[in-house]
Structures are given as structure tokens and as C-alpha cells.
Design a protein around this motif. Structure first.
Motif, PDB file in Angstrom:
ATOM      1  N   ASP A 353       0.829  -1.215   0.000  1.00  0.00           N
ATOM      2  CA  ASP A 353       0.000   0.000   0.000  1.00  0.00           C
ATOM      3  C   ASP A 353       0.860   1.261   0.000  1.00  0.00           C
ATOM      4  N   GLN A 354       2.112   1.149  -0.420  1.00  0.00           N
ATOM      5  CA  GLN A 354       3.072   2.237  -0.244  1.00  0.00           C
ATOM      6  C   GLN A 354       3.953   2.366  -1.501  1.00  0.00           C
ATOM      7  N   SER A 355       3.440   3.153  -2.520  1.00  0.00           N
ATOM      8  CA  SER A 355       4.229   3.368  -3.746  1.00  0.00           C
ATOM      9  C   SER A 355       4.076   4.802  -4.256  1.00  0.00           C
ATOM     10  N   ASN A 356       3.777   5.704  -3.339  1.00  0.00           N
ATOM     11  CA  ASN A 356       3.565   7.105  -3.691  1.00  0.00           C
ATOM     12  C   ASN A 356       4.874   7.881  -3.542  1.00  0.00           C
ATOM     13  N   CYS A 357       5.402   8.391  -4.662  1.00  0.00           N
ATOM     14  CA  CYS A 357       6.655   9.156  -4.626  1.00  0.00           C
ATOM     15  C   CYS A 357       6.421  10.665  -4.569  1.00  0.00           C
ATOM     16  N   ILE A 365       5.162  14.811  -8.950  1.00  0.00           N
ATOM     17  CA  ILE A 365       6.536  14.439  -8.611  1.00  0.00           C
ATOM     18  C   ILE A 365       7.489  15.486  -9.167  1.00  0.00           C
ATOM     19  N   ASP A 366       8.335  15.999  -8.309  1.00  0.00           N
ATOM     20  CA  ASP A 366       9.359  16.960  -8.703  1.00  0.00           C
ATOM     21  C   ASP A 366      10.656  16.187  -8.948  1.00  0.00           C
ATOM     22  N   PHE A 367      11.001  15.989 -10.236  1.00  0.00           N
ATOM     23  CA  PHE A 367      12.183  15.201 -10.553  1.00  0.00           C
ATOM     24  C   PHE A 367      13.478  15.949 -10.246  1.00  0.00           C
ATOM     25  N   GLU A 368      13.393  17.244  -9.969  1.00  0.00           N
ATOM     26  CA  GLU A 368      14.570  17.979  -9.531  1.00  0.00           C
ATOM     27  C   GLU A 368      14.811  17.819  -8.038  1.00  0.00           C
ATOM     28  N   SER A 369      13.831  17.279  -7.334  1.00  0.00           N
ATOM     29  CA  SER A 369      14.000  16.966  -5.919  1.00  0.00           C
ATOM     30  C   SER A 369      14.737  15.641  -5.798  1.00  0.00           C
ATOM     31  N   PRO A 370      15.863  15.603  -5.124  1.00  0.00           N
ATOM     32  CA  PRO A 370      16.612  14.338  -5.015  1.00  0.00           C
ATOM     33  C   PRO A 370      15.772  13.214  -4.451  1.00  0.00           C
ATOM     34  N   ALA A 371      14.932  13.507  -3.460  1.00  0.00           N
ATOM     35  CA  ALA A 371      14.154  12.446  -2.825  1.00  0.00           C
ATOM     36  C   ALA A 371      13.062  11.935  -3.755  1.00  0.00           C
TER      37      ALA A 371
END
Length: 485
Positions: A353-357, A365-371
Motif C-alpha cells: 500500500d506504499q508506492s507514492n513518490c 513528482i518533482d524530478f529535480e528533488s533528489p528524494a
């Protein structure tokens, strides 16, 4: 003479007087260039093709050579002693360059007339259908090599009252190397059409990742031996397949209609199809389509072809998938990724139940965010992880056979809940293949109706149906917006 006859006689006299006045007070004929006579004399070294035997549509990957003759004409249709340069173009299509036997006569897409005549050859590409060669006097006079062009010398070289200087400020300057700031007459002329075939669906797809006719209004070739068949009627348009192109692929196309097309059903054959070609994030579309449905003949079998079954090798082959873009495809023996749920993933660890990035909770999703970027990339690489944000935004989720993986979209199967079926097998998923250029997982199979999803969950079909029957429904409404009119 009756009153009516006198009125006609008076009108004729007035017309004759006006005509004489137009020729000048001394009755001299009008002079100067009025138009250009353009003739295409040869195509690729041979006589121009006839309308009965046109050349194949040019996709823009080959160059054709047209030999031509151009003559300047005055208002009376006589040859005019024009010593100037004309700009050449083809419609539809593009001119690459012009060549002439005499040095310095041809420059780029332009050719100089001597004594009102020019003879040369033009190299063209992306031409299709009835195509004409155009010549126009735009007032362009290329400067000699090594000379300072008038249109880039920093001075005002035309009329004293004109305060505009050089290209691009002065409208008389066609280009920076123009050697005159005077505008042209804009006299023009066009050849008789050179016969090319209309583009097939495969021509519009282009045999690669992008169409050669981007942003052009195109009429698709639907005449025999082409057989353009509707394979899906969607909420925003329809999908077609040209059965004549099955051996080579690239024979499928999506027509973006903004809503459900009127009076259409799966199995229809189209006698006419036209629209504007676009690339929407790597997905070839025909926007603002016009179409005519062939009359239905009782007893005719549905011509929709069976879907192509995808295996891991095909899914991993970008060219093979491009061949199938917008076509009917199927995957078998796959299961929904096990880790597929709305809770945020932590440290790239995923659970059922845990696949939210979307770790910030802003809905994307901010792909410039490292996390967030690292999380999304890790999930994309993992066959057993289906990232939640893609599902919540577009309804896409991942299925896998344990090694290969692809996205599917089953929003048309309203009773099926993908999250309650995570980790469980889907016997078969059929649908149209859509491309979206972004990330590493670009392809999505979109189910057309409940017939396309075979599994043991609510909403699924119990067995695979033939394409002659699957998703074949009643015709769409004549006016889909009737309730809002």
C-alpha cells in the motif's frame, strides 16, 4: 430602342470608357510584371506523372528533382522583360534548394530571371497529393559574395520619407543579404499540379518516432487498396487501422476529436479521413478530424484485425513498439505490480500500500528533488512497483510477467479496482497502444471496454473475445453534446 436596351447600351459605353481610362490617357497598354507562367517539365528526369498513375507520397526522407521553366508575364499575358529574382515554393511540401546551369542564377530557394525567363531544377521533399510549384517576386536581390548587402549596411537606402533601416525593420528587406530595400511586386504564378498520391496512414506515421507532416492539414489516402477501419471509439476521438499496411506496421492512427465522434462504431470503414497532424508528447495524432463512414453492407464481416500479442522482446524494442502505436495489442499472463498504494514511500522502500513518490503531497513528482526523483526512478525500474501518482493523475498502472513490464489503463472497466487486485494475475489485457514521451516507461495499453480485460475480478470478462465481437457496440450519438445545447 426600348428603355431597357438604352440602359444596357449606356452601361456598355461606360464600361468601355473605364477600360480605356485604365490603359492610360494615351491609350498605352499596361506594362510590368503581372504574373509568372510556371511549368514543371520533368520529375526525376521523366515526364511528370499523370493523375491516374501518381508518384507515392513523399515522406520527407527522399528528395525529388523537378525541372522547370518560368516566364514573367505582363497584364496582357505577354512575356515581360523582367530581370529579377523570384522565390520558389511548393504546396504542399518544401523546397530544399534550386539549381541552374548558369553560375550565380540560383541562390538558395531563389532563381534569377534573364529577359523574363528562368530555367532550372528545384529539389523538393515532403510532397503529396496534387502539388504545385510557385514563383513569387518578393523583392529579394541577393548581394554578390563579398559585397555589403544594402539590407545590413546600417543606412536608409530607399525612399527619403522611409525611416526604417535594414532587415528586419524595413519591410522591403526580405533577408539580411538582400541588396535592395525596395519591396517586390508580389506577382506570383503556379504550375499545373504534379500528381503524387495522398499519404497513407503509414506515411503519416512516418516509419519512425515522429510524423513527417507535423502541423500540416492532411487528407489520408482511403482509396483501394487502402482499407481504413475503426478499431476503437473513445471519449476523445477514435482509432483506425489501415489493413493494407499490416505487413510493414506503422499503419495505425489516433484521431483526436475532443469528444466521442458522432454516428461511429467499431468495425466501420472510412471513405474519407482528414485533419491536422500533430505530435503530442511523442504520440502521433490527427486533430480536428473530418471523416465519412462507408455505407454498411448487410452480411459484411467486421474487418477489425486481431491484436498483436506483446512479449518482453517486443516491449523492449522501441522501433517495434512504434510500428504498433495506436494499434490493437494484447499482453497475456501478467499481474498487477505487488507494491501499489497511496502511502508515501520512504527511502525508496515500497510496500503493497506504499508506492507514492509524491513525498511533498503537492500532487506531482518533482524530478529535480533528489528524494522524489530518486523514488520515482527506483519505482520505474522495479517491475513490482507501480507509482501511485501516475495512477491517481491518469489512471495508468504497471503490470509485469516478472521481467518485462508495461503500463495499462482500465478506466473503461468501471467495476474493476486495480488496487484490490495488486499482485494478482490478469489473464489478458487488450487495448490500443499509446505513447507518452517522458520517463523510461512510455507505452500504455488502454482497454477499450470491459471485453478487453480478462480476469477473475468484478468487472472483468471471463474469456478473450474475437476482435470481430469485442467492444463492438451500437453507434455513438449523432450529437454527443445534446444535453448542453
Amino acid at each position: 430602342m426600348t428603355a431597357r436596351a438604352r440602359r444596357w447600351a449606356g452601361l456598355a459605353a461606360l464600361t468601355a470608357t473605364a477600360a480605356l481610362a485604365g490603359c492610360g490617357s494615351e491609350g498605352e497598354p499596361l506594362r510590368g510584371v503581372s504574373s509568372f507562367w510556371v511549368k514543371v517539365e520533368k520529375v526525376n528526369g521523366e515526364a511528370p506523372p499523370s493523375a491516374d498513375e501518381p508518384l507515392p507520397a513523399n515522406r520527407g526522407d527522399t528528395v525529388d528533382t523537378w525541372d522547370f521553366r518560368i516566364e514573367a508575364r505582363d497584364p496582357a499575358g505577354r512575356r515581360a522583360p523582367f530581370d529579377g529574382v523570384v522565390r520558389l515554393s511548393v504546396e504542399p511540401g518544401a523546397v530544399i534548394d534550386v539549381e541552374a546551369a548558369e553560375e550565380g542564377v540560383a541562390v538558395g530557394r531563389n532563381i534569377r530571371l534573364r529577359g523574363g525567363v528562368a530555367v532550372g531544377a528545384v529539389h523538393v521533399t515532403a510532397v503529396y497529393g496534387p502539388t504545385r510549384l510557385w514563383a513569387e517576386d518578393i523583392g529579394y536581390l541577393p548581394a554578390a559574395r563579398g559585397d555589403q548587402p544594402v539590407c545590413s549596411n546600417g543606412a536608409n537606402d530607399d525612399a527619403p520619407g522611409d525611416v526604417l533601416i535594414d532587415f528586419p525593420a524595413d519591410p522591403g528587406c526580405a533577408f539580411a543579404d538582400d541588396d535592395t530595400e525596395e519591396g517586390g511586386s508580389f506577382s506570383a504564378g503556379a504550375s499545373k499540379p504534379v500528381a503524387y498520391a495522398l499519404p497513407r496512414v503509414a506515411d503519416v506515421q512516418g516509419g519512425g518516432s515522429a510524423t513527417p507532416y507535423a502541423f500540416e492539414g492532411i487528407q489520408i489516402n482511403t482509396a483501394a487498396p487502402q482499407q481504413v477501419v475503426v478499431t476503437r471509439v473513445a471519449s476523445d476521438g477514435f482509432y483506425v487501422t489501415d489493413l493494407a499496411g499490416q505487413d510493414t506496421g506503422f499503419n495505425h492512427l489516433f484521431a483526436y476529436n475532443f469528444n466521442t465522434p458522432a454516428n461511429m462504431r467499431v468495425c466501420d470503414r472510412l471513405d474519407y479521413l482528414a485533419g491536422t497532424v500533430n505530435e503530442f508528447f511523442g504520440f502521433t495524432e490527427l486533430s480536428f478530424p473530418s471523416y465519412e463512414i462507408a455505407p454498411f453492407q448487410e452480411g459484411t464481416a467486421c474487418p477489425v484485425p486481431e491484436p498483436r500479442v506483446l512479449d518482453g522482446r517486443t516491449i523492449a524494442d522501441a522501433t517495434a513498439m512504434e510500428r504498433l502505436e495506436s494499434g490493437l495489442v494484447r499482453v497475456e499472463g501478467v499481474h498487477v505490480s505487488k507494491n501499489f498504494g497511496p502511502k508515501p514511500a520512504r527511502d525508496n522502500v515500497f510496500a503493497p500500500d506504499q508506492s507514492n513518490c509524491d513525498l511533498s503531497g503537492d500532487g506531482q513528482i518533482d524530478f529535480e528533488s533528489p528524494a522524489e526523483g530518486s523514488c520515482a526512478n527506483a519505482c520505474s525500474r522495479d517491475p513490482e512497483c507501480s507509482e501511485w501518482t501516475g495512477y491517481s493523475a491518469r489512471g495508468n498502472y504497471k503490470v509485469t510477467d516478472g521481467s518485462s513490464m508495461i503500463q495499462i489503463q482500465t478506466g473503461t472497466v468501471s467495476d474493476f479496482d486495480p488496487t484490490s487486485h495488486r499482485g494478482r494475475e490478469l489473464d489478458a489485457v487488450t487495448g490500443t497502444l499509446r505513447n507518452f514521451s517522458g520517463g523510461s516507461l512510455n507505452w500504455t495499453i488502454e482497454a477499450r471496454c470491459p471485453d478487453d480485460l480478462v480476469c477473475d475480478a468484478p468487472g472483468c470478462a471471463s474469456a478473450v473475445k474475437s476482435s470481430k465481437e469485442a467492444c463492438v457496440r451500437m453507434r455513438s450519438l449523432d450529437d454527443n453534446d445534446a444535453e448542453t445545447n
